[in-house]
Scaffold this active site. Sequence first.
Site, PDB file in Angstrom:
ATOM      1  N   ASP A 191      -4.341 -46.241 -22.827  1.00 56.41           N
ATOM      2  CA  ASP A 191      -4.098 -45.156 -23.780  1.00 56.41           C
ATOM      3  C   ASP A 191      -4.161 -45.602 -25.233  1.00 56.41           C
ATOM      4  OD1 ASP A 191      -3.727 -43.097 -21.932  1.00 56.41           O
ATOM      5  OD2 ASP A 191      -1.713 -43.795 -21.490  1.00 56.41           O
TER       6      ASP A 191
ATOM      7  N   HIS B 159       3.580 -41.889 -19.449  1.00 55.40           N
ATOM      8  CA  HIS B 159       2.425 -42.003 -18.539  1.00 55.40           C
ATOM      9  C   HIS B 159       1.186 -41.518 -19.308  1.00 55.40           C
ATOM     10  CE1 HIS B 159       0.280 -42.248 -14.862  1.00 55.40           C
ATOM     11  NE2 HIS B 159       0.776 -41.215 -14.196  1.00 55.40           N
TER      12      HIS B 159
ATOM     13  N   HIS C 197       2.768 -52.097 -19.735  1.00 56.70           N
ATOM     14  CA  HIS C 197       2.390 -51.478 -18.478  1.00 56.70           C
ATOM     15  C   HIS C 197       3.258 -52.050 -17.374  1.00 56.70           C
ATOM     16  CE1 HIS C 197      -0.134 -50.038 -15.183  1.00 56.70           C
ATOM     17  NE2 HIS C 197      -0.617 -49.182 -16.071  1.00 56.70           N
TER      18      HIS C 197
HETATM   19  N1  ACO Z   1       6.858 -51.149 -27.169  1.00 54.67           N
HETATM   20  C1  ACO Z   1       7.933 -51.949 -27.379  1.00 54.67           C
HETATM   21  N2  ACO Z   1       8.631 -52.515 -26.395  1.00 54.67           N
HETATM   22  C2  ACO Z   1       8.251 -52.270 -25.139  1.00 54.67           C
HETATM   23  C3  ACO Z   1       7.144 -51.456 -24.837  1.00 54.67           C
HETATM   24  C4  ACO Z   1       6.441 -50.892 -25.920  1.00 54.67           C
HETATM   25  N3  ACO Z   1       5.366 -50.118 -25.706  1.00 54.67           N
HETATM   26  N4  ACO Z   1       6.980 -51.381 -23.502  1.00 54.67           N
HETATM   27  C5  ACO Z   1       7.956 -52.127 -22.971  1.00 54.67           C
HETATM   28  N5  ACO Z   1       8.719 -52.663 -23.957  1.00 54.67           N
HETATM   29  C6  ACO Z   1       9.837 -53.584 -23.790  1.00 54.67           C
HETATM   30  C7  ACO Z   1      11.086 -52.878 -23.298  1.00 54.67           C
HETATM   31  O1  ACO Z   1      11.899 -52.443 -24.371  1.00 54.67           O
HETATM   32  C8  ACO Z   1      11.737 -53.963 -22.484  1.00 54.67           C
HETATM   33  O2  ACO Z   1      12.352 -54.858 -23.379  1.00 54.67           O
HETATM   34  P1  ACO Z   1      13.787 -55.539 -22.978  1.00 54.67           P
HETATM   35  O3  ACO Z   1      13.469 -56.411 -21.800  1.00 54.67           O
HETATM   36  O4  ACO Z   1      14.200 -56.282 -24.190  1.00 54.67           O
HETATM   37  O5  ACO Z   1      14.704 -54.417 -22.634  1.00 54.67           O
HETATM   38  C9  ACO Z   1      10.572 -54.705 -21.850  1.00 54.67           C
HETATM   39  O6  ACO Z   1       9.462 -54.496 -22.756  1.00 54.67           O
HETATM   40  C10 ACO Z   1      10.178 -54.184 -20.472  1.00 54.67           C
HETATM   41  O7  ACO Z   1      10.014 -52.766 -20.559  1.00 54.67           O
HETATM   42  P2  ACO Z   1      10.319 -51.775 -19.369  1.00 54.67           P
HETATM   43  O8  ACO Z   1      10.597 -50.426 -19.917  1.00 54.67           O
HETATM   44  O9  ACO Z   1      11.326 -52.374 -18.445  1.00 54.67           O
HETATM   45  O10 ACO Z   1       8.909 -51.787 -18.628  1.00 54.67           O
HETATM   46  P3  ACO Z   1       8.398 -50.717 -17.610  1.00 54.67           P
HETATM   47  O11 ACO Z   1       7.494 -51.429 -16.705  1.00 54.67           O
HETATM   48  O12 ACO Z   1       9.518 -49.946 -17.013  1.00 54.67           O
HETATM   49  O13 ACO Z   1       7.591 -49.696 -18.554  1.00 54.67           O
HETATM   50  C11 ACO Z   1       5.887 -48.554 -19.679  1.00 54.67           C
HETATM   51  C12 ACO Z   1       6.237 -49.601 -18.603  1.00 54.67           C
HETATM   52  C13 ACO Z   1       6.603 -47.238 -19.363  1.00 54.67           C
HETATM   53  C14 ACO Z   1       4.393 -48.300 -19.664  1.00 54.67           C
HETATM   54  C15 ACO Z   1       6.336 -49.104 -21.057  1.00 54.67           C
HETATM   55  O14 ACO Z   1       5.639 -50.289 -21.353  1.00 54.67           O
HETATM   56  C16 ACO Z   1       6.149 -48.093 -22.177  1.00 54.67           C
HETATM   57  O15 ACO Z   1       7.038 -47.249 -22.408  1.00 54.67           O
HETATM   58  N6  ACO Z   1       4.987 -48.149 -22.919  1.00 54.67           N
HETATM   59  C17 ACO Z   1       4.714 -47.186 -23.961  1.00 54.67           C
HETATM   60  C18 ACO Z   1       4.188 -45.904 -23.345  1.00 54.67           C
HETATM   61  C19 ACO Z   1       2.806 -46.088 -22.773  1.00 54.67           C
HETATM   62  O16 ACO Z   1       1.922 -46.641 -23.420  1.00 54.67           O
HETATM   63  N7  ACO Z   1       2.605 -45.569 -21.555  1.00 54.67           N
HETATM   64  C20 ACO Z   1       1.290 -45.565 -20.900  1.00 54.67           C
HETATM   65  C21 ACO Z   1       1.267 -46.512 -19.753  1.00 54.67           C
HETATM   66  S1  ACO Z   1      -0.341 -46.554 -19.053  1.00 54.67           S
HETATM   67  C22 ACO Z   1      -0.440 -45.107 -18.178  1.00 54.67           C
HETATM   68  O17 ACO Z   1       0.492 -44.575 -17.684  1.00 54.67           O
HETATM   69  C23 ACO Z   1      -1.693 -44.508 -18.118  1.00 54.67           C
END
Ligand code: ACO
Length: 423
Positions: free
Chosen positions: A357, A262, A301
Amino acid sequence: MAETITIIDDRTGKKVTVPIRDGVFASTALRELDPDLRMYDPAFLSTAACASSVTYIDGEKGILRYRGYPIEQLAEKSTYLEVAYLLLNGELPNAEQLKKWTYDVTHHTMIHENMRKRFVDGFHYDAHPMGMFISAIAALGTFYPESKEIFTPGALDKQVLRLIAKVPTIAAMCYRFSMGLQFVSPNNSMSYSENFLNMMFRLGDDHTVDPRLTKAMDLLFILHADHEQNCGTTAMRVVASSHADPFSAMSAASSALYGPLHGGANEAAINMLHEIGSIDNVESFIKSVKAGNGRLQGFGHRVYKNYDPRAAIIKKAAHDVFDVTGKNPMLDIALKLEEVALSDDYFISRKLYPNVDFYSGLIYQALGFPIDMFTVLFAIPRTVGWLSHYNELLKDDAQKISRPRQWYTGVDQRDYVAINKRQ
Ligand code: ACO
């Protein structure tokens, strides 16, 4: 076309038809089919836990609006305190209202001496500022016993004002403690953002804050002010649903924000850029992310399946800051990372774009903030978002104490086994 959904329980043949409004139907209607029937949605992927009129997001189109106003217009024309008023009250203030609101916030920025001398001084010298911030918010509530009177007319408004006014003071205090620097008192002649930068970085009497940096800080505050039902705001609402005071609820919301998935992602993103170290390493870094070795921080996201509009505004604003501070050497790595990721099928097919971010850390770093302050910088403006949702929840008759049901997957009843008979 009928704006209804019909759900049939194939076990019994019973069915229920429920109206759909704005793409939402009341899933509690399932109780008519079977009161023990549960919907399994562990991360609220398809669940609206509340009705809200604060912030609108269209994740597919990359749209963000506060109280109907596009974020791009607010970023260009407004100020953080005006946006804070808008979020809390639903309307932009007129000149007189803004003057009073600004005066009130400015005159509630002080914190009790005991907070600094006895509470903050108790931390270890290398305590993480976000850990200090979270505890300081909870502790601050103990100075205002009336904060528990959340249904007394006017009483909650006072706590809302206090929190918005005091969070920059607390944040700066945590920073200066960790740096071993003398605390700087709030200055009533300065704007919200200028005062914050002054409390953070003042080193001598001749210290001034460059107005271009104040403007950038204010812009970052506007962009982070609210983002509907994210993890932190959900924590705020869940705690508020038990009618806990706003300080306690906000401490929980800040804790949720701290996590690297987050608000902690801004810290993780800049650490990632440092780890990559050079443009030459970008391709191999992307390869290792695709191979499953960690995530690209600041990318992806839950709601945005398009460019996060806040990231686009920050990316543009970064250049204004770099004109004053000099370019952050990490910028080129970030730009290359974005370019490579956005042309790679792994990221395209999963609709992974830069989020707020990804670029914010570059500005924070150029402004002189240490990396471990980044999430605190997110928490300061998000305070008003959390409090707007707190207010909204308390006024919403449909809300009750949050208490999800579970899908029990443990063992069935069994008899106690004496210790000498256990395997
Ligand atoms: N890098 C690489 N792969 C990713 C990323 C990433 N940043 N984010 C998602 N994916 C991939 C996952 O591995 C998944 O792949 P799969 O389908 O092959 O398993 C797919 O994309 C979907 O990801 P989920 O985890 O199911 O997506 P979710 O909606 O649960 O997660 C989140 C969203 C937590 C923001 C995620 O994208 C992430 O971890 N990002 C990196 C951390 C980040 O930047 N967080 C800030 C978010 S903005 C905020 O809170 C202010």
